[in-house]
Design a protein around this motif. Structure first.
Motif, mmCIF file in Angstrom:
data_model
loop_
_atom_site.group_PDB
_atom_site.id
_atom_site.type_symbol
_atom_site.label_atom_id
_atom_site.label_comp_id
_atom_site.label_asym_id
_atom_site.label_seq_id
_atom_site.Cartn_x
_atom_site.Cartn_y
_atom_site.Cartn_z
ATOM 1 N N VAL A 1 -6.159 5.690 -4.404
ATOM 2 C CA VAL A 1 -5.144 4.916 -3.479
ATOM 3 C C VAL A 1 -4.817 5.410 -1.990
ATOM 4 N N HIS B 1 0.358 -1.138 -0.174
ATOM 5 C CA HIS B 1 -0.382 0.070 0.077
ATOM 6 C C HIS B 1 0.923 1.449 0.358
ATOM 7 N N SER C 1 -9.564 -0.256 -5.196
ATOM 8 C CA SER C 1 -8.463 0.593 -5.567
ATOM 9 C C SER C 1 -7.930 -1.010 -4.617
ATOM 10 N N SER D 1 -6.701 0.772 0.834
ATOM 11 C CA SER D 1 -6.551 -0.219 -0.269
ATOM 12 C C SER D 1 -6.868 -1.729 0.074
#
Length: 435
Positions: free
Chosen positions: A148, A136, A355, A154
């Motif tokens: 994101v 991430h 995402s 996410s």
């Protein structure tokens, strides 16, 4: 070397990615295992297994990881020691270590790991992370204007060596209660391919490295399984999936290879109805092939060291989407993702569906993302957008996130130092990592 060297170690069950914080790529990516070739008495480690001259046919393997967790600490420290001294050339006592560990790692394993890091290698300080938060972090910094980064959350889908995890990440922390896991990864796929090949043509149950290679080079994800099974039943050149893999003979070549790489890529040009784009040359070729057929059939050379694959090529990765078909009492990947997202607060649902990040070596099969989109869409409410991105390098993605974190100015403050470990012990120190 400067005193604040940070070694970033993504310690996977299949591959170890090791290098220095702040660099774009790891210094070395090696198998996390040792193997003893039939011809030798001593075990080879890590990078030695990648040497082109090594014949690993029927080699005996030992792995420090079993079912996703580190169970053999002695073996792991032998492999690490080799990496630190021979590949990274570092002195641990003047370096910090950023280490990844599996989600839901057991406290007893954490204690043993801390012991290796601080008491055996004498690292100056340690930071432990899980892979989804690093993925991430890397994606958020790479795409600062993307959802994101803006929404700070996410859903990381990591299809690794032992497990597949769907893990929601919120503000750089993995939301533990939302993580869903499937107990299959690259290792299970390789084992399934071994079984199929052994059952149909030649016994390869001991050929881990070889079948890994076959899987990586020849398998793909089907977007229409019923159609592809029909194509795979055809005979001769009408079967667009058939291709041949040549086994090493130990004399002229110690590694296996694809007999006809162009033939192996044919399936990529199939149309919706399962036909190849037509040209006159192929017609002529078909006719000459038909003429040669009968005599050829009498001359099958049984000494040939090769086997052909057809439907195995897409039935193996199919496991990830339909584990129940293979008698595994588990939901497929799409359902796993939906369950993970449903475990989170409803306000996060639209953002998480938009995402989804794919990482891990097993997401590299051609057709993976498209198939996952096709499977997810019917399960997701129509008001939500579904957006799936694959990391540019799913194998190195976690390591790159670690490298980024290790080079950030506040990294030192996150670490546990050797002095703190000696004073407070493992479990108190671990609270700092918020797992």
């Amino acid at each position: 070397m400067s005193s604040n060297v940070v070694v970033v170690l993504d310690n996977g069950g299949g591959l170890i990615k090791a290098g220095f914080g702040g660099e774009r790529d790891p210094t070395t990516v090696v198998p996390n295992c040792t193997a003893r070739p039939l011809s030798s008495k001593k075990f080879l480690l890590a990078d030695q297994l990648l040497s082109p001259s090594e014949d690993l046919t029927s080699a005996v393997f030992r792995r420090p990881f079993d079912r996703g967790y580190l169970i053999n600490q002695d073996l792991q420290s032998t492999i690490w020691s080799h990496i630190f001294s021979s590949l990274l050339h570092i002195t641990p006592s003047s370096s910090s270590l950023l280490l990844t560990e599996p989600l839901f790692n057991l406290p007893s394993i954490q204690r043993a790991t801390d012991e290796i890091v601080f008491e055996e290698f004498n690292f100056k300080s340690l930071f432990v992370s899980d892979s989804p938060s690093l993925v991430h972090l890397y994606e958020a910094s790479r795409r600062p204007y993307d959802v994101v980064s803006k929404a700070q959350c996410s859903l990381v889908v990591d299809v690794g060596f032992s497990f597949t995890h769907a893990a929601p990440v919120f503000q750089n922390f993995t939301v533990n209660y939302g993580v869903k896991r499937m107990d299959l990864g690259g290792k299970a796929l390789t084992n399934y391919l071994k079984e199929l090949v052994s059952y149909r043509s030649i016994n390869v149950m001991d050929e881990t490295f070889l079948i890994d290679d076959v899987k990586e080079k020849l398998c793909f994800v089907s977007t229409d399984v019923a159609r592809d099974l029909q194509i795979a039943r055809r005979r001769g050149s009408d079967n667009h999936f058939r291709c041949t893999y040549v086994l090493p003979d130990g004399i002229t070549h110690t590694k296996g290879f694809i007999k006809d790489p162009i033939e192996a890529q044919r399936y990529l040009t199939l149309s919706e109805d399962g036909e190849l784009p037509h040209s006159e040359e192929t017609d002529e070729a078909d006719q000459t092939e038909a003429k040669n057929k009968p005599s050829e059939r009498n001359k099958v050379d049984l000494t040939k060291n090769e086997f052909s694959l057809s439907n195995e090529r897409f039935l193996v990765p199919e496991m990830i989407f339909r584990p129940a078909d293979l008698g595994m009492n588990q939901a497929g990947l799409a359902e796993c993702i939906v369950r993970a997202i449903n475990s989170c607060h409803p306000h996060l649902h639209p953002v998480l569906y938009e995402s989804i990040i794919l990482t891990g070596g097993s997401t590299l099969f051609p057709g993976f993302t498209k198939r996952l989109e096709n499977e997810l869409r019917p399960l997701v409410p129509d008001v939500y957008q579904v957006k799936i991105t694959t990391q540019e390098d799913p194998i190195l993605g976690v390591w790159r996130g670690g490298s980024l974190l290790a080079s950030s100015p506040d990294f030192d403050a996150l670490c546990v130092t050797k002095a703190e470990y000696e004073e407070l012990g493992s479990s108190r120190c671990r609270r700092r990592f918020f797992h």
